[in-house]
Design an enzyme around this catalytic site. Structure first.
Site, PDB file in Angstrom:
ATOM      1  CD  GLU A  18      30.430  43.095  22.280  1.00 13.70           C
ATOM      2  OE1 GLU A  18      29.719  43.509  23.213  1.00 13.70           O
ATOM      3  OE2 GLU A  18      30.841  41.916  22.214  1.00 13.70           O
ATOM      4  CB  THR A  49      35.539  42.076  22.291  1.00 13.94           C
ATOM      5  OG1 THR A  49      36.154  41.829  21.023  1.00 13.94           O
ATOM      6  CG2 THR A  49      34.033  42.080  22.139  1.00 13.94           C
ATOM      7  CE1 TYR A 142      33.920  35.367  41.250  1.00 14.22           C
ATOM      8  CE2 TYR A 142      34.868  36.129  43.321  1.00 14.22           C
ATOM      9  CZ  TYR A 142      34.355  35.108  42.542  1.00 14.22           C
ATOM     10  OH  TYR A 142      34.270  33.838  43.030  1.00 14.22           O
ATOM     11  CD  GLU A 183      32.428  30.783  35.611  1.00 17.25           C
ATOM     12  OE1 GLU A 183      32.951  31.137  36.678  1.00 17.25           O
ATOM     13  OE2 GLU A 183      32.827  31.184  34.516  1.00 17.25           O
TER      14      GLU A 183
HETATM   15  C1  LIG Z   1      28.155  42.854  27.046  1.00 19.80           C
HETATM   16  C2  LIG Z   1      29.226  41.805  27.245  1.00 19.80           C
HETATM   17  C3  LIG Z   1      30.490  42.033  26.709  1.00 19.80           C
HETATM   18  C4  LIG Z   1      31.513  41.075  26.898  1.00 19.80           C
HETATM   19  N1  LIG Z   1      32.759  41.332  26.383  1.00 19.80           N
HETATM   20  C5  LIG Z   1      33.770  40.467  26.609  1.00 19.80           C
HETATM   21  C6  LIG Z   1      35.102  40.757  26.172  1.00 19.80           C
HETATM   22  O1  LIG Z   1      35.370  41.756  25.543  1.00 19.80           O
HETATM   23  N2  LIG Z   1      36.071  39.852  26.459  1.00 19.80           N
HETATM   24  C7  LIG Z   1      35.822  38.695  27.166  1.00 19.80           C
HETATM   25  O2  LIG Z   1      36.762  37.922  27.413  1.00 19.80           O
HETATM   26  N3  LIG Z   1      34.576  38.407  27.591  1.00 19.80           N
HETATM   27  C8  LIG Z   1      33.552  39.267  27.343  1.00 19.80           C
HETATM   28  N4  LIG Z   1      32.293  38.982  27.810  1.00 19.80           N
HETATM   29  C9  LIG Z   1      32.051  37.705  28.480  1.00 19.80           C
HETATM   30  C10 LIG Z   1      32.346  37.769  29.983  1.00 19.80           C
HETATM   31  O3  LIG Z   1      33.675  38.136  30.221  1.00 19.80           O
HETATM   32  C11 LIG Z   1      32.081  36.368  30.546  1.00 19.80           C
HETATM   33  O4  LIG Z   1      30.708  36.115  30.543  1.00 19.80           O
HETATM   34  C12 LIG Z   1      32.699  36.086  31.899  1.00 19.80           C
HETATM   35  O5  LIG Z   1      32.575  34.676  32.121  1.00 19.80           O
HETATM   36  C13 LIG Z   1      32.035  36.799  33.074  1.00 19.80           C
HETATM   37  O6  LIG Z   1      32.316  38.131  33.078  1.00 19.80           O
HETATM   38  P1  LIG Z   1      31.586  39.139  34.106  1.00 19.80           P
HETATM   39  O7  LIG Z   1      32.229  40.452  33.935  1.00 19.80           O
HETATM   40  O8  LIG Z   1      30.133  39.043  33.981  1.00 19.80           O
HETATM   41  O9  LIG Z   1      32.081  38.474  35.492  1.00 19.80           O
HETATM   42  P2  LIG Z   1      31.633  38.618  36.998  1.00 19.80           P
HETATM   43  O10 LIG Z   1      30.667  39.698  37.197  1.00 19.80           O
HETATM   44  O11 LIG Z   1      32.899  38.647  37.789  1.00 19.80           O
HETATM   45  O12 LIG Z   1      30.865  37.237  37.249  1.00 19.80           O
HETATM   46  C14 LIG Z   1      31.460  36.002  36.892  1.00 19.80           C
HETATM   47  C15 LIG Z   1      30.793  34.887  37.680  1.00 19.80           C
HETATM   48  O13 LIG Z   1      31.196  34.985  39.056  1.00 19.80           O
HETATM   49  C16 LIG Z   1      30.072  35.111  39.899  1.00 19.80           C
HETATM   50  N5  LIG Z   1      30.478  36.016  40.985  1.00 19.80           N
HETATM   51  C17 LIG Z   1      30.637  37.347  40.917  1.00 19.80           C
HETATM   52  N6  LIG Z   1      31.056  37.833  42.110  1.00 19.80           N
HETATM   53  C18 LIG Z   1      31.171  36.776  42.926  1.00 19.80           C
HETATM   54  C19 LIG Z   1      31.551  36.606  44.285  1.00 19.80           C
HETATM   55  N7  LIG Z   1      31.915  37.650  45.040  1.00 19.80           N
HETATM   56  N8  LIG Z   1      31.556  35.354  44.821  1.00 19.80           N
HETATM   57  C20 LIG Z   1      31.197  34.273  44.075  1.00 19.80           C
HETATM   58  N9  LIG Z   1      30.816  34.369  42.766  1.00 19.80           N
HETATM   59  C21 LIG Z   1      30.802  35.600  42.209  1.00 19.80           C
HETATM   60  C22 LIG Z   1      28.947  35.642  39.026  1.00 19.80           C
HETATM   61  O14 LIG Z   1      27.672  35.294  39.535  1.00 19.80           O
HETATM   62  C23 LIG Z   1      29.269  34.950  37.713  1.00 19.80           C
HETATM   63  O15 LIG Z   1      28.796  33.637  37.727  1.00 19.80           O
HETATM   64  C24 LIG Z   1      31.246  39.888  27.615  1.00 19.80           C
HETATM   65  C25 LIG Z   1      29.950  39.660  28.135  1.00 19.80           C
HETATM   66  C26 LIG Z   1      28.956  40.597  27.950  1.00 19.80           C
HETATM   67  C27 LIG Z   1      27.573  40.318  28.502  1.00 19.80           C
END
Ligand SMILES: Cc1cc2nc3c(=O)[nH]c(=O)nc-3n(C[C@H](O)[C@H](O)[C@H](O)COP(=O)(O)OP(=O)(O)OC[C@H]3O[C@@H](n4cnc5c(N)ncnc54)[C@H](O)[C@@H]3O)c2cc1C
Length: 316
Positions: A18, A49, A142, A183
């Protein structure tokens, strides 16, 4: 090649790296220099990213202007440039933040035209100065909703009804959190949300960094019990500096086990700390490989030296 094809072959460990775009105004040559160090280890994929713009408001002559400032633009261009230069398959990250569904559709069409068939679908971090995630008007809240939009385009379903619309062919990765997302109300609920992403069409999961093998093992076992069957790739951050004992938990909401903290604290010099950190990361990777992980995803954070030392330690 798509990530899922490489994972399903099961003939070798799938290595992905990455990287992060350079700050605006700097040269892409910095990234090339990092990759020149790392390409000899034959990564199957390089992921890039994506960074949401921070919006600032500035007043001039009594008028308030809304100014989006993106510190690290260029994810798609960098993906195309690296694919062209190194003939390696790319995984641009794709976020909900800052995108309406219509922007998302257009950006997906761009990737499709570029021949990029892997995407890591994320909600995205909220920009500096913001205390919570605020979706765009007509955007996704989400990551599961973003996955659903991509999966629909893979079936030729665009936001408007189009006759004979071409199906895209994106292999979709999503993020998982062995120590739970910060969160989420609890670990189980976070896994339920992870399952929603898979149910919407995600093909594989890459995890947040972690430093304790048993944490990852528990995460995978519980995910399997809940019916998450797709491959889970551990995200690995080579630890090299004493300062990271504080910054990594603070910035990424993860913990570092005591045996690593105390070993790093005993180091007398920076070089010694680096050696200890790399040794501990190599040990973690060996445990993961013995456990049967299908791949390793290394967070290089733009610095090739630590990843190079880790890969040398692992593969010689
Ligand atoms: C491998 C990896 C690469 C990443 N790359 C980047 C990047 O390039 N750019 C960047 O900005 N960030 C990046 N991140 C960080 C990531 O964007 C953050 O951790 C962000 O806060 C959550 O993203 P997510 O896609 O996991 O969100 P989600 O899967 O949407 O989850 C976010 C939160 O919402 C909760 N949630 C999900 N669905 C619901 C629902 N229906 N109702 C209530 N709560 C819900 C989940 O439990 C979680 O707490 C990366 C993280 C990882 C692990």
């Amino acid at each position: 090649m798509q990530v899922i094809e490489a994972l399903e072959k099961k003939d070798k460990l799938v290595l992905s790296l990455e990287i992060t775009p350079p700050d605006k105004g700097r040269s892409i040559e910095e990234l090339f220099a990092t990759l020149d160090l790392l390409m000899p280890f034959n990564p199957a994929f390089v992921s890039v990213t994506y960074h949401q713009a921070q919006v600032v408001y500035e007043e001039k002559d009594g008028v308030i202007y809304r100014i989006p400032k993106r510190k690290k633009p260029g994810t798609v261009g960098i993906s195309a440039a690296i694919a062209h230069r190194y003939q390696v398959d790319m995984i641009p990250h794709f976020i909900c933040g800052g995108f309406s569904k219509f922007d998302t559709e257009d950006a997906l069409i761009d990737l499709h035209y570029l021949g990029i068939t892997n995407i890591l679908a994320l909600r995205g971090d909220f920009p500096l100065g913001q205390k919570m995630f605020i979706p765009e008007k007509d955007g996704h809240r989400y990551a599961a909703e973003l996955v659903q939009q991509i999966a629909r385009m893979n079936q030729g379903q665009y936001l408007e009804a189009l006759e004979d619309a071409q199906c895209t062919n994106f292999c979709i990765g999503v993020a998982g959190y062995p120590e739970k997302h910060f969160e989420a109300v609890n670990f189980e609920k976070d896994l339920e949300h992870l399952k929603e992403k898979v149910d919407q069409g995600a093909h594989y999961i890459i995890t947040q960094m972690f430093f304790d093998f048993t944490v990852f093992k528990k995460f995978v076992e519980r995910a399997r019990e809940m019916g998450i069957t797709v491959p889970i790739i551990p995200g690995i951050k080579p630890i090299t500096r004493i300062r990271q004992i504080e910054t990594l938990p603070r910035d990424f909401h993860i913990s570092i086990p005591h045996h690593i903290v105390s070993a790093m604290e005993e180091a007398k010099t920076r070089e010694e700390a680096r050696k200890i950190g790399i040794k501990k990361t190599v040990e973690l990777c060996r445990q993961l490989i013995d456990f049967g992980v299908p791949g390793l995803h290394i967070y290089t954070m733009g610095k090739g030296g630590a990843t190079q030392a880790l890969l040398q330690g692992l593969f010689g």
